[in-house]
Design a protein around this motif. Structure first.
Motif, short mmCIF file in Angstrom:
data_model
loop_
_atom_site.label_atom_id
_atom_site.label_comp_id
_atom_site.label_asym_id
_atom_site.label_seq_id
_atom_site.Cartn_x
_atom_site.Cartn_y
_atom_site.Cartn_z
N ALA A 1 20.48 13.43 29.25
CA ALA A 1 20.55 14.78 29.79
C ALA A 1 21.97 15.33 29.77
O ALA A 1 22.95 14.59 29.88
N VAL A 2 22.06 16.64 29.63
CA VAL A 2 23.30 17.38 29.77
C VAL A 2 23.06 18.46 30.83
O VAL A 2 22.09 19.21 30.73
N ASP A 3 23.91 18.49 31.84
CA ASP A 3 23.80 19.52 32.87
C ASP A 3 24.29 20.83 32.28
O ASP A 3 25.50 21.09 32.19
N ILE A 4 23.35 21.66 31.84
CA ILE A 4 23.73 22.87 31.12
C ILE A 4 24.45 23.86 32.02
O ILE A 4 25.27 24.66 31.55
N ARG A 5 24.20 23.81 33.32
CA ARG A 5 24.92 24.70 34.24
C ARG A 5 26.40 24.34 34.28
O ARG A 5 27.27 25.21 34.22
N ALA A 6 26.68 23.04 34.40
CA ALA A 6 28.07 22.60 34.43
C ALA A 6 28.75 22.89 33.10
O ALA A 6 29.92 23.30 33.05
N LEU A 7 28.02 22.67 32.00
CA LEU A 7 28.60 22.92 30.68
C LEU A 7 28.88 24.41 30.49
O LEU A 7 29.93 24.79 29.96
N ARG B 1 32.68 28.97 30.11
CA ARG B 1 33.16 30.28 30.55
C ARG B 1 34.59 30.19 31.07
O ARG B 1 35.41 31.08 30.82
N ALA B 2 34.91 29.11 31.80
CA ALA B 2 36.27 28.95 32.32
C ALA B 2 37.28 28.85 31.19
O ALA B 2 38.44 29.26 31.35
N ALA B 3 36.85 28.31 30.06
CA ALA B 3 37.75 28.17 28.91
C ALA B 3 37.79 29.43 28.06
O ALA B 3 38.56 29.49 27.09
N GLY B 4 36.95 30.40 28.39
CA GLY B 4 36.92 31.63 27.59
C GLY B 4 36.26 31.44 26.25
O GLY B 4 36.52 32.20 25.30
N ALA B 5 35.40 30.45 26.13
CA ALA B 5 34.76 30.12 24.86
C ALA B 5 33.35 30.69 24.79
O ALA B 5 32.77 31.11 25.79
N THR C 1 19.37 34.23 32.08
CA THR C 1 20.17 35.10 32.93
C THR C 1 21.07 34.29 33.86
O THR C 1 22.08 34.80 34.36
N GLU C 2 20.72 33.04 34.09
CA GLU C 2 21.57 32.16 34.90
C GLU C 2 22.63 31.47 34.04
O GLU C 2 23.81 31.42 34.41
N ILE C 3 22.23 30.96 32.89
CA ILE C 3 23.15 30.18 32.04
C ILE C 3 24.04 31.09 31.20
O ILE C 3 25.19 30.76 30.93
N ARG C 4 23.52 32.20 30.77
CA ARG C 4 24.26 33.22 30.00
C ARG C 4 24.92 32.68 28.73
O ARG C 4 26.13 32.82 28.54
N PRO C 5 24.14 32.08 27.85
CA PRO C 5 24.74 31.67 26.58
C PRO C 5 25.02 32.89 25.71
O PRO C 5 24.45 33.97 25.92
N ASP C 6 25.88 32.70 24.73
CA ASP C 6 26.07 33.76 23.74
C ASP C 6 24.86 33.83 22.82
O ASP C 6 24.36 34.92 22.53
N PHE C 7 24.44 32.66 22.36
CA PHE C 7 23.25 32.57 21.52
C PHE C 7 22.46 31.32 21.91
O PHE C 7 23.04 30.29 22.28
N LEU C 8 21.14 31.42 21.81
CA LEU C 8 20.24 30.28 22.01
C LEU C 8 19.19 30.35 20.91
O LEU C 8 18.42 31.31 20.84
N SER C 9 19.17 29.33 20.07
CA SER C 9 18.23 29.29 18.96
C SER C 9 17.20 28.19 19.21
O SER C 9 17.56 27.08 19.63
#
Length: 382
Positions: free
Chosen positions: A165-171, A176-180, A198-206
């Protein structure tokens, strides 16, 4: 808890199909819809302009519902790799910046970033597999401790090969903190894990449809954040994603604007008359059952996987980094040769990769399928 939905699928009696992370079956209703869709091309004189829009829009809306998005946030595309290529064409990557990803990331979420880095003078920063299996901490530390600006994080909810698992919220927070930019591959979990863009707010999700969305092969969807809906550049250009693209004289306009939202990223020939009806029926089923209920049932089945694996001494403990919807068991040398062939002969289907076995049930499975798997394996335990 949601009951088994096996009756909705054309699974033969005695077959235990536990390999959804490879390729899911489609529901019976989707089979019938595909047959009707294929017949559309047999009578093209019956088609209208609506044939090119109605099903694409219905599929878009249904796909949006599985990730908490709005229909206009979604593009209809052909594969996960198409979505990644679209993201790579848009996210800014400055010379000397970093693109961060996990070691042995899936090829559809890997090679495009090497090409982008090479073209832009950036560097792909590979995060090696952590000894404790905690990919979240490893990725967050790599982002926070980077000696150069991080431009892109290639993210996901789990390592596709390891099942960790990867904690997508933490990632997402670290990104976002890195401006990436955060670009996510959801193919191995959308439809099986509750998720809200709306919670995770990725730039793109495929995400493709042929695994946990119970849909067809050669179809995927792309979520694009509001910024990219307004200024993003598509991979290709055609009439169907342009304003007035459905007008009889659409070819007269030289530079029409894009349709609203993520539709600008729609692939050409998106209105596949045979494929879209299959996806629509599959997505209807997923949405009717509800992703949370699907997740609960799959997690229950995988709990039985780990219970039987420990009871049969095929593993020592439950992997603390495991995801609930896929079980990957590292059995090391605890199985004698011939187990994989015996499973196939017994009509039990899982993925075997050396000493590792991946078990990935869905709503068509029952506890009896899990027990049948381990009853066969018990004869090959050392």
């Amino acid at each position: 808890m949601l009951e088994s939905q096996r009756a909705l699928f054309a699974l033969p009696e005695g077959l235990s199909y536990l390999d959804c992370a490879y390729m899911s079956p489609i529901p019976k209703a989707a089979i019938e819809a595909g047959a009707r869709g294929a017949a559309v091309k047999a009578a093209p004189w019956k088609m209208t302009i609506h044939s090119y829009y109605d099903e694409a829009e219905e599929a878009r809306s249904l796909a949006a519902a599985t990730i908490g998005a709005q229909p206009g946030d979604i593009a209809v595309i052909g594969a996960t790799s198409y979505g990644m290529a679209t993201a790579a064409k848009n996210v800014p990557v400055a010379p000397g910046s970093l693109i961060v990803m996990m070691e042995n990331e899936h090829p559809s979420h890997r090679y495009v970033w090497y090409e982008l880095a090479a073209d832009g003078g950036a560097e792909v920063r590979i995060v090696p597999k952590p000894e404790d299996g905690d990919w979240t901490q490893a990725m967050v530390a790599a982002i926070a401790g980077a000696e150069a600006p991080v431009a892109v994080v290639a993210g996901t909810l789990l390592h596709w090969f390891e099942g960790a698992a990867v904690d997508i919220r933490a990632l997402a927070a670290a990104t976002r903190a890195a401006g990436a930019a955060l670009v996510i591959d959801g193919t191995q979990w959308v439809g099986a894990v509750p998720f809200d863009v709306t919670e995770i707010r990725p730039d793109f999700l495929s995400f493709a449809t042929y695994k946990f969305l119970l849909g067809p092969y050669r179809l995927a969807f792309l979520y694009a954040a509001p910024r990219w809906q307004a200024e993003g550049r598509p991979l290709e250009h055609h009439a169907w994603h342009r304003i007035n693209g459905d007008a009889p004289d659409f070819y007269v306009e030289t530079v029409p604007g894009f349709k609203p939202g993520a539709r600008r990223f729609d692939m050409g020939q998106r209105s596949d008359f045979a494929v879209l009806p299959v996806a629509i029926e599959s997505l209807k089923l997923v949405n009717r059952l509800g992703v949370p209920a699907i997740h609960e049932r799959i997690a229950m089945l995988n709990d039985r996987v780990w219970e039987r694996a420990i009871g049969g001494r095929l593993v020592d403990r439950i992997d603390p980094q495991r995801v609930p919807h896929i079980a990957i068991l590292d059995m090391q040398d605890r199985l004698r040769d011939g187990a994989a062939a015996a499973l196939r002969a017994a009509g039990v289907h899982v993925t075997m990769r050396g000493p590792k076995m991946r078990v990935s049930p869905h709503v068509y499975n029952e506890l009896a399928d899990i027990d049948r798997l381990f009853d066969v394996l018990s004869a090959y335990a050392r």
